[in-house]
Design a protein around this motif. Sequence first.
Motif, PDB file in Angstrom:
ATOM      1  N   GLY A 103       0.797  -1.224   0.000  1.00 13.08           N
ATOM      2  CA  GLY A 103       0.000   0.000   0.000  1.00 13.08           C
ATOM      3  C   GLY A 103       0.822   1.264   0.000  1.00 13.08           C
ATOM      4  N   PHE A 104       2.049   1.192   0.568  1.00  8.45           N
ATOM      5  CA  PHE A 104       2.894   2.378   0.714  1.00  8.45           C
ATOM      6  C   PHE A 104       4.333   2.003   0.359  1.00  8.45           C
ATOM      7  N   PRO A 105       4.614   1.796  -0.919  1.00 11.90           N
ATOM      8  CA  PRO A 105       5.950   1.351  -1.341  1.00 11.90           C
ATOM      9  C   PRO A 105       7.047   2.296  -0.826  1.00 11.90           C
ATOM     10  N   GLY A 106       8.086   1.685  -0.259  1.00  5.49           N
ATOM     11  CA  GLY A 106       9.213   2.469   0.227  1.00  5.49           C
ATOM     12  C   GLY A 106       8.988   3.167   1.548  1.00  5.49           C
ATOM     13  N   ALA A 107       7.872   2.869   2.232  1.00 10.26           N
ATOM     14  CA  ALA A 107       7.568   3.544   3.495  1.00 10.26           C
ATOM     15  C   ALA A 107       8.664   3.313   4.526  1.00 10.26           C
ATOM     16  N   VAL A 108       8.845   4.295   5.399  1.00 12.91           N
ATOM     17  CA  VAL A 108       9.748   4.148   6.538  1.00 12.91           C
ATOM     18  C   VAL A 108       9.027   3.349   7.624  1.00 12.91           C
ATOM     19  N   LEU A 109       9.667   2.300   8.132  1.00 17.33           N
ATOM     20  CA  LEU A 109       9.111   1.514   9.230  1.00 17.33           C
ATOM     21  C   LEU A 109      10.144   1.436  10.343  1.00 17.33           C
ATOM     22  N   ILE A 110       9.778   1.963  11.506  1.00 20.86           N
ATOM     23  CA  ILE A 110      10.653   1.950  12.673  1.00 20.86           C
ATOM     24  C   ILE A 110      10.218   0.807  13.582  1.00 20.86           C
ATOM     25  N   LEU A 111      11.117  -0.116  13.854  1.00 19.27           N
ATOM     26  CA  LEU A 111      10.855  -1.179  14.824  1.00 19.27           C
ATOM     27  C   LEU A 111      11.251  -0.652  16.194  1.00 19.27           C
ATOM     28  N   THR A 112      10.261  -0.555  17.089  1.00 15.16           N
ATOM     29  CA  THR A 112      10.491   0.075  18.377  1.00 15.16           C
ATOM     30  C   THR A 112       9.961  -0.811  19.486  1.00 15.16           C
ATOM     31  N   GLY A 113       9.971  -0.313  20.715  1.00  9.61           N
ATOM     32  CA  GLY A 113       9.497  -1.084  21.847  1.00  9.61           C
ATOM     33  C   GLY A 113       8.949  -0.163  22.928  1.00  9.61           C
ATOM     34  N   GLY A 114       9.058  -0.633  24.147  1.00  5.43           N
ATOM     35  CA  GLY A 114       9.987  -1.563  24.772  1.00  5.43           C
ATOM     36  C   GLY A 114      11.380  -1.474  24.168  1.00  5.43           C
ATOM     37  N   GLU A 115      12.096  -2.552  24.335  1.00  5.53           N
ATOM     38  CA  GLU A 115      13.416  -2.705  23.734  1.00  5.53           C
ATOM     39  C   GLU A 115      13.326  -3.787  22.670  1.00  5.53           C
ATOM     40  N   PRO A 116      13.312  -3.411  21.377  1.00  6.60           N
ATOM     41  CA  PRO A 116      13.090  -4.396  20.318  1.00  6.60           C
ATOM     42  C   PRO A 116      14.140  -5.497  20.266  1.00  6.60           C
ATOM     43  N   LEU A 117      15.354  -5.230  20.751  1.00  7.54           N
ATOM     44  CA  LEU A 117      16.395  -6.254  20.687  1.00  7.54           C
ATOM     45  C   LEU A 117      16.191  -7.360  21.723  1.00  7.54           C
ATOM     46  N   THR A 118      15.193  -7.213  22.601  1.00  7.21           N
ATOM     47  CA  THR A 118      14.866  -8.329  23.503  1.00  7.21           C
ATOM     48  C   THR A 118      13.998  -9.360  22.800  1.00  7.21           C
ATOM     49  N   ARG A 119      13.470  -9.018  21.642  1.00  5.34           N
ATOM     50  CA  ARG A 119      12.672  -9.968  20.860  1.00  5.34           C
ATOM     51  C   ARG A 119      13.600 -10.688  19.878  1.00  5.34           C
ATOM     52  N   ARG A 120      13.603 -11.987  19.888  1.00  2.00           N
ATOM     53  CA  ARG A 120      14.607 -12.768  19.178  1.00  2.00           C
ATOM     54  C   ARG A 120      14.556 -12.600  17.666  1.00  2.00           C
ATOM     55  N   ASP A 121      13.361 -12.335  17.117  1.00  2.00           N
ATOM     56  CA  ASP A 121      13.246 -12.279  15.661  1.00  2.00           C
ATOM     57  C   ASP A 121      13.254 -10.859  15.108  1.00  2.00           C
ATOM     58  N   THR A 122      13.600  -9.870  15.924  1.00  2.00           N
ATOM     59  CA  THR A 122      13.527  -8.483  15.460  1.00  2.00           C
ATOM     60  C   THR A 122      14.390  -8.238  14.230  1.00  2.00           C
ATOM     61  N   LEU A 123      15.613  -8.720  14.222  1.00  2.00           N
ATOM     62  CA  LEU A 123      16.481  -8.462  13.077  1.00  2.00           C
ATOM     63  C   LEU A 123      16.077  -9.294  11.865  1.00  2.00           C
ATOM     64  N   GLU A 124      15.455 -10.440  12.079  1.00  2.00           N
ATOM     65  CA  GLU A 124      14.882 -11.186  10.956  1.00  2.00           C
ATOM     66  C   GLU A 124      13.729 -10.389  10.340  1.00  2.00           C
TER      67      GLU A 124
END
Length: 353
Positions: A44-65
């Motif tokens: 729907g929004f090609p090239g959109a900026v998506l920020i993965l945030t939290g909490g602390e996103p690096l505590t979720r094991r699949d965040t970088l995947e």
Amino acid sequence: MAWEVTRACPLACRHCRAAAQHHAHPSELTSDEGRAFMRDLADGFPGAVLILTGGEPLTRRDTLELAAEGTRLGLSMALSVDVGWLLTPEICAEIREAGVQRVSFSIHYPDAERSDRFSSTPGFFEAALDGLSNLRAAGVPFQLHTSVMRSTAPGLQELYALAERIGAAGWELFFLVPTGRGSLLAGEELPPEEQERVLTWLYDLQRAAPFPVKQICAPHFRRVEAQQARERGERRSARVTTRLSLMSRGCLSGNGFCFVSHVGDVCGCGFLPLSVGNVRDRSFSALYAEAPLFQAFRDPSRLGGACGACEYRVLCGGCRARAYAATGDPLAEEPDCAWEPAGWARAGAERAV
């Protein structure tokens, strides 16, 4: 836009919008649900900026995947983290390999004593500097985030110097919105007149800083910027002043920006806890386009109080999250703006006829 992949975080920062906890919520979006959301966003929004945030996103094991999947889909991926000791050299290399274009990190005081106390975590500040050094060594651009409130405002110049010294690619100033744990910080919200002073300082800083500097949750900066430029006979700056390639303007809630919570609720921003639906029940793209609340945010004539009477309402729009926190009405006037439109008396007045 931002996706709160988890609310889990080992810190306990006093201002935390998310009131983050040490453990993940059992109903947070699964990997498959997250991928489905990102596919819909990319379609729907090609090239959109998506920020993965939290909490602390690096505590979720699949965040970088998930970040790598977003990159594969053509999204511009960013990561908002807060825990320096998780930014090991190995993790920083994985962040780069996942195609993350920028990492943001929150530091609110220029010294270890106050930073550690505010995060309720001894060693926070030293770990932050170590982690940011690892990002720099890995070739991953990062920016600093700072909450602007009574206790941090006197140290803003020192924080700017810190950002410059450690090689930050940008600095974003988040003006306190009393939501989450931030609602418990009695007396910390800057009064309108003091915000005016800080925003005028920011106007000057943007023209001198070697990297982009931007306000968040102070859309009345657009009015300050217009007034300062006119008074000084200057042209308003056309430089990019926000993460990645978005231009800064007034309130973006539901109008250029959106927030998906850890359980899939879609809100105008992370500071405005009003859901217009859930991505488990309906596609994000449909919710964003059709939600009545978002449609109201896109129509300046729907604003109430001083914002509705203001000649800068299209440029600014007032902070919808702060209006809601103060009054329970997300379309009410921005309570932290010092400007009074012609013919309007803020204290219990009715618009002049």
